[in-house]
Write a protein that holds these residues in place. Structure first.
Motif, PDB file in Angstrom:
ATOM      1  N   TYR A 103       5.647 -31.311  -4.702  1.00 46.00           N
ATOM      2  CA  TYR A 103       5.006 -31.556  -3.408  1.00 46.00           C
ATOM      3  C   TYR A 103       5.346 -30.450  -2.415  1.00 46.00           C
ATOM      4  O   TYR A 103       4.468 -29.920  -1.717  1.00 46.00           O
ATOM      5  CB  TYR A 103       5.442 -32.914  -2.864  1.00 46.00           C
ATOM      6  N   GLY A 107       2.515 -26.805  -0.696  1.00 46.75           N
ATOM      7  CA  GLY A 107       2.142 -26.917   0.717  1.00 46.75           C
ATOM      8  C   GLY A 107       1.889 -25.599   1.405  1.00 46.75           C
ATOM      9  O   GLY A 107       1.781 -25.549   2.633  1.00 46.75           O
ATOM     10  N   ARG A 112      -3.664 -24.460   1.121  1.00 45.77           N
ATOM     11  CA  ARG A 112      -4.196 -25.404   2.106  1.00 45.77           C
ATOM     12  C   ARG A 112      -5.516 -24.902   2.675  1.00 45.77           C
ATOM     13  O   ARG A 112      -6.485 -25.653   2.806  1.00 45.77           O
ATOM     14  CB  ARG A 112      -3.204 -25.628   3.237  1.00 45.77           C
ATOM     15  N   ASP A 162      -7.188 -32.627   6.641  1.00 41.19           N
ATOM     16  CA  ASP A 162      -5.754 -32.863   6.445  1.00 41.19           C
ATOM     17  C   ASP A 162      -5.515 -33.940   5.384  1.00 41.19           C
ATOM     18  O   ASP A 162      -4.595 -33.824   4.565  1.00 41.19           O
ATOM     19  CB  ASP A 162      -5.101 -33.285   7.762  1.00 41.19           C
ATOM     20  N   GLY A 163      -6.331 -34.984   5.416  1.00 38.49           N
ATOM     21  CA  GLY A 163      -6.177 -36.045   4.427  1.00 38.49           C
ATOM     22  C   GLY A 163      -6.448 -35.563   3.023  1.00 38.49           C
ATOM     23  O   GLY A 163      -5.760 -35.940   2.065  1.00 38.49           O
ATOM     24  N   GLU A 166      -3.497 -33.321   1.895  1.00 36.84           N
ATOM     25  CA  GLU A 166      -2.339 -34.161   1.572  1.00 36.84           C
ATOM     26  C   GLU A 166      -2.539 -34.866   0.225  1.00 36.84           C
ATOM     27  O   GLU A 166      -1.615 -34.942  -0.597  1.00 36.84           O
ATOM     28  CB  GLU A 166      -2.138 -35.186   2.682  1.00 36.84           C
ATOM     29  N   ARG A 169      -1.958 -32.485  -2.688  1.00 39.55           N
ATOM     30  CA  ARG A 169      -0.528 -32.236  -2.929  1.00 39.55           C
ATOM     31  C   ARG A 169       0.116 -33.415  -3.664  1.00 39.55           C
ATOM     32  O   ARG A 169       0.935 -33.231  -4.569  1.00 39.55           O
ATOM     33  CB  ARG A 169       0.192 -31.987  -1.603  1.00 39.55           C
ATOM     34  N   ARG A 170      -0.251 -34.628  -3.286  1.00 38.19           N
ATOM     35  CA  ARG A 170       0.325 -35.799  -3.943  1.00 38.19           C
ATOM     36  C   ARG A 170      -0.191 -35.932  -5.388  1.00 38.19           C
ATOM     37  O   ARG A 170       0.535 -36.416  -6.259  1.00 38.19           O
ATOM     38  CB  ARG A 170       0.012 -37.064  -3.141  1.00 38.19           C
TER      39      ARG A 170
END
Length: 809
Positions: A103, A107, A112, A162-163, A166, A169-170
């Protein structure tokens, strides 16, 4: 060669993004099996009414580069050196650390920025606000010999940059979930050589419609000629998680490809809840109880089922061509709010299709016990053990090998525990839920959708779980004895005499079809009418003659069907059709209903239509009923259902048989009645046989041969009428013996009479299986076929073969 990871890509040109339309199966190393398949499907289904949502992949190169730039590989490797995955606490600690490492590594601003730009481009390509699903896609998953289903994370209804970042990444971090770590170790995958890609795909609005799973084979028996479509309301995660019991629909591939578009069989699921995204602060996916009226309706129309099945057949054919061999598929679908259907995932089925086709292990209970609960059977096995009710993680820690895992549902985190369980029982779920999929893969029998297992079963209680009795799995109190038998089909002899099967239960048909039989010599309509329909045919034909109480009970039973008549005809056609499809193109002989008056009277509404007889065994039964005013309208329903099987479903391998036909004139009247209802002997190849079970059938076999296409000897009734013994009477049962010289003489005359008239003669009683000397006797007389129950097939094949060898000069 795989397409280059650097293009074509989205407008940012950064190289970590690949639109679905640029992907195919050759790109598995770049984007994993799941996402490569989405690209392949976009092209395959472009011209069909069912499509694939648009989207893009974040490539596996992004994952590898991020970990390299962060210097993460060395610590990840060290975490899993000298590691015992059976240590659940240590597994949890190391898995959590590995996820933190991944994770943090993923980032970076470069990655991103590329994900955010690709999301903006996808949003700009459609109308209105975009909502996406973010799904993991490992480079070693969805292979023909392995499945990582449910092991990595997915996220639904993401609506902002952003969601989405995220969630990606998860997803990357979920490569190291506990279940995925254990799976890789058990299957010999090197952690460092498995990478993860992420698929970002437009959401299908199934929140307000339906979704589900399709298998292009039966997931229990492995029968390859059907498509199983399952569905429920709302998002598909409800089915996968096992929180709902879905509707199920079968479609028969061979007749579908011949142009016969019909749903072969369907089963209404409880569909207790639906998962749906609801607006609010941040929005959320919520579990919503399904209204009762909606639960009682099927979630798909026949037209939608057939459209999904047609696409599934095309997908299977395409992937089979790519692989160079048959490739059964596991497919996920979703329906948008406007009714449009989409395929959202397709992968090879990796459990049943890998089974040795030459071998079958059969399980059979040899004792009895009280049934504590029941549900859908998964696995066709039997297991015994002490109950462990699992309601949370703390209960999992206490779980011991060989226990019976009982829970409301299971989750992917439970896979290491399911592996050591004797069996699994859940309150909710269908045959495509997580518990069923994992249990099937691990070879653990399971009963899913039992409803009340967590309330009925008690910790420490010994139970026996049987999944070897057809569609229904049962949990028995105590250690009920059972036996197993290993069959190697190639080692069984193949006699000249046809050895066929007797079947009553349609749910056993797909499994029984694997056996090396010549078809079905006796399919009984009584079981379908008595157990699966439960209503008297005349009550169905004349509901106006019933009391309000009985009419209300019928209304509750028929659900969404327009009338009791529609329900009766559909259920009977689907029951017979499933048996005929299982053995297609081998012949299936269905015997018209042969209830006795006392048995008919037990059906819903039956007491209003049945006379009371002193001796129902030789009373108003069989052919005597079909053209009689007391039953003719009920018989018309039977004929309508059987005509539907042959005409609409295209299963012309179905033959019909008239039972207990006392006189030649009676046989003629029955044939005329059948013809009036569309079942005319000889039309579209229809053969109509007659049971040879009354001495008069033997005495007048020449006359009966002029009416019917073949004979099937019912040795039980024939023996009792020859000997004058009521076989149901315990007092004189000792006098019932099918080996009596008088009975054997009747068998001889029947076989010789059929041969004299050019009519095939078979036998569908259990005498040849019970007494090998009778099998040898019949074989010596030249009987055409012997039909026995599935568990007697192997022994009968051997007995008949040995008799043929002994007869050889």
């Amino acid at each position: 060669m795989p397409r280059s990871d650097t293009g074509p890509a989205s407008t940012d040109g950064g190289g970590y993004i690949r639109p679905f339309d640029t992907l195919g199966m050759e790109d598995v190393p770049l984007v994993g099996g799941k996402t490569a398949s989405l690209g392949e499907l976009r092209g395959l289904l472009r011209s069909r009414t069912i499509g694939v949502p648009d989207g893009f992949a974040v490539t596996a190169r992004a994952y590898r580069d991020a970990l390299s730039e962060a210097g993460a590989w060395a610590e990840l490797k060290m975490l899993f050196d000298d590691f015992d995955p059976a240590d659940v606490a240590e597994l949890s600690r190391r898995g959590a650390r590995a996820r933190d490492i991944v994770y943090a590594a993923t980032g970076g601003e470069r990655l991103r920025g590329q994900i955010a730009a690709a999301f903006r481009a996808l949003a700009a390509s459609g109308e209105g606000p975009v909502s996406v699903a973010v799904r993991s896609s490992a480079t070693a998953e969805d292979l023909p010999t392995a499945s990582f289903a449910g092991q990595h994370d997915s996220f639904l209804h993401l609506r902002d940059e952003d969601g989405v970042v995220e969630a990606c990444r998860r997803c990357f971090a979920s490569l190291y979930t506990d279940r995925a770590i254990v799976y890789r170790i058990n299957n010999g995958f090197d952690h460092s050589k498995v990478a993860l890609s992420v698929a970002v795909m437009r959401m299908v609005g199934s929140d307000e419609a339906a979704s589900g799973v399709i298998f292009t084979l039966d997931p229990e028996s492995g029968f390859p000629d059907v498509v199983l479509v399952t569905g429920a309301y709302g998002l598909g995660e409800g089915i996968v998680q096992g929180s709902v019991d879905p509707d199920e629909f079968y479609v028969h591939k061979p007749t579908y490809l011949e142009g016969r578009r019909a749903v072969l069989n369907r089963r209404l699921g409880a569909k207790q809840v639906s998962l749906a995204w609801r607006p609010g602060k941040g929005g959320a996916i919520r579990t919503i109880p399904t209204p009762k009226a909606r639960r009682q309706r099927f979630c798909l129309s026949d037209a939608d089922v057939l459209a999904l099945a047609g696409s599934a057949i095309a997908i299977e054919a395409h992937y089979s061509k790519l692989a160079g061999h048959p490739m059964p598929m596991d497919i996920e679908w979703a329906q948008d709010a406007d009714g449009a259907l989409y395929v959202v995932q397709a992968r090879p089925e990796t459990v049943i299709s890998q089974r040795d086709a030459d071998r079958m292990t059969t399980f059979r209970l040899t004792g009895t016990g009280e049934v504590l609960t029941s549900g859908k059977a998964v696995g066709e096995k039997i297991a015994t053990g002490p109950v462990r009710v699992v309601r949370g993680a703390r209960d999992l820690e206490a779980f011991r090998p060989g226990e019976v895992l009982v829970s409301t549902a299971t989750s992917p985190d439970w896979d290491p525990v399911i592996k050591i369980a004797a069996t699994v029982v859940t309150d909710r779920g269908g045959r495509t839920c997580h518990a069923a999929i994992v249990a099937r893969e691990l070879g653990v029998p399971a009963v899913v959708g039992a409803g009340d297992a967590t309330q009925t079963l008690i910790d420490g209680q010994t139970v026996t779980v049987s999944c070897a009795e057809g569609e229904t799995g049962r949990v028995y109190e105590g250690a009920v004895p059972f036996e197993t038998e290993e069959l190697s089909f190639s080692s069984l002899p193949r006699p000249r005499t046809k050895v066929m099967l007797n079947l009553a239960h349609p749910d056993m048909a797909l499994r029984a079809a694997r056996l090396p039989s010549a078809g079905v010599g006796l399919a009984r309509l009584e079981f379908i009418i008595g157990e699966q329909i439960g209503m008297h045919p005349m009550a169905v034909a004349h509901p106006d003659r019933l009391s309000p109480k009985v009419r209300a009970a019928m209304a509750r039973r028929i659900g969404e069907d327009i009338s009791p008549r529609d329900y009766f005809v559909r259920r009977l056609a689907e029951g017979v059709g499933l048996i005929a499809a299982a053995f297609h193109p081998r012949p299936v002989i269905a015997r018209l209903s042969d209830f006795k008056t006392n048995e008919y009277a037990r059906l819903l509404g039956g007491r209003d239509f049945e006379p009371v007889e002193e001796n129902p065994m030789i009373g108003f039964r069989g052919a005597a009923r079909y053209d009689h005013p007391l039953y003719a309208d009920g018989f018309a329903l039977e004929c309508e259902a059987l005509l539907r099987v042959r005409r609409d479903m295209g299963l012309t391998n179905l033959r019909l048989m008239v039972p207990f036909c006392r006189r030649v004139e009676e046989g003629r009247a029955v044939l005329e009645a059948m013809a009036r209802h569309g079942l005319k002997r000889g039309e579209d190849g229809l053969e109509i046989w007659v049971m040879c079970e009354i001495p008069n059938n033997v005495v007048q076999i020449d006359a009966f041969s002029g009416l019917f296409d073949g004979f099937s000897i019912g040795s039980n009734d024939l023996a009792q009428l020859v000997l004058g013994v009521d076989r149901d009477s315990e007092v004189v049962a000792f006098d019932f013996d099918e080996r009596d010289p008088g009975v054997l003489e009747m068998l001889r005359q029947a076989i010789e009479g059929g041969r004299r008239n050019g009519r095939p003669v078979g036998i569908c009683g259990e005498a040849p299986a019970t007494y090998p000397e009778i099998a040898a006797f019949l074989t010596g007389l030249g009987i055409d076929s012997i039909s026995v129950t599935p568990d007697s097939l192997a022994g009968t094949l051997k007995a008949v073969f040995e008799a043929e060898q002994a007869e050889a000069p």
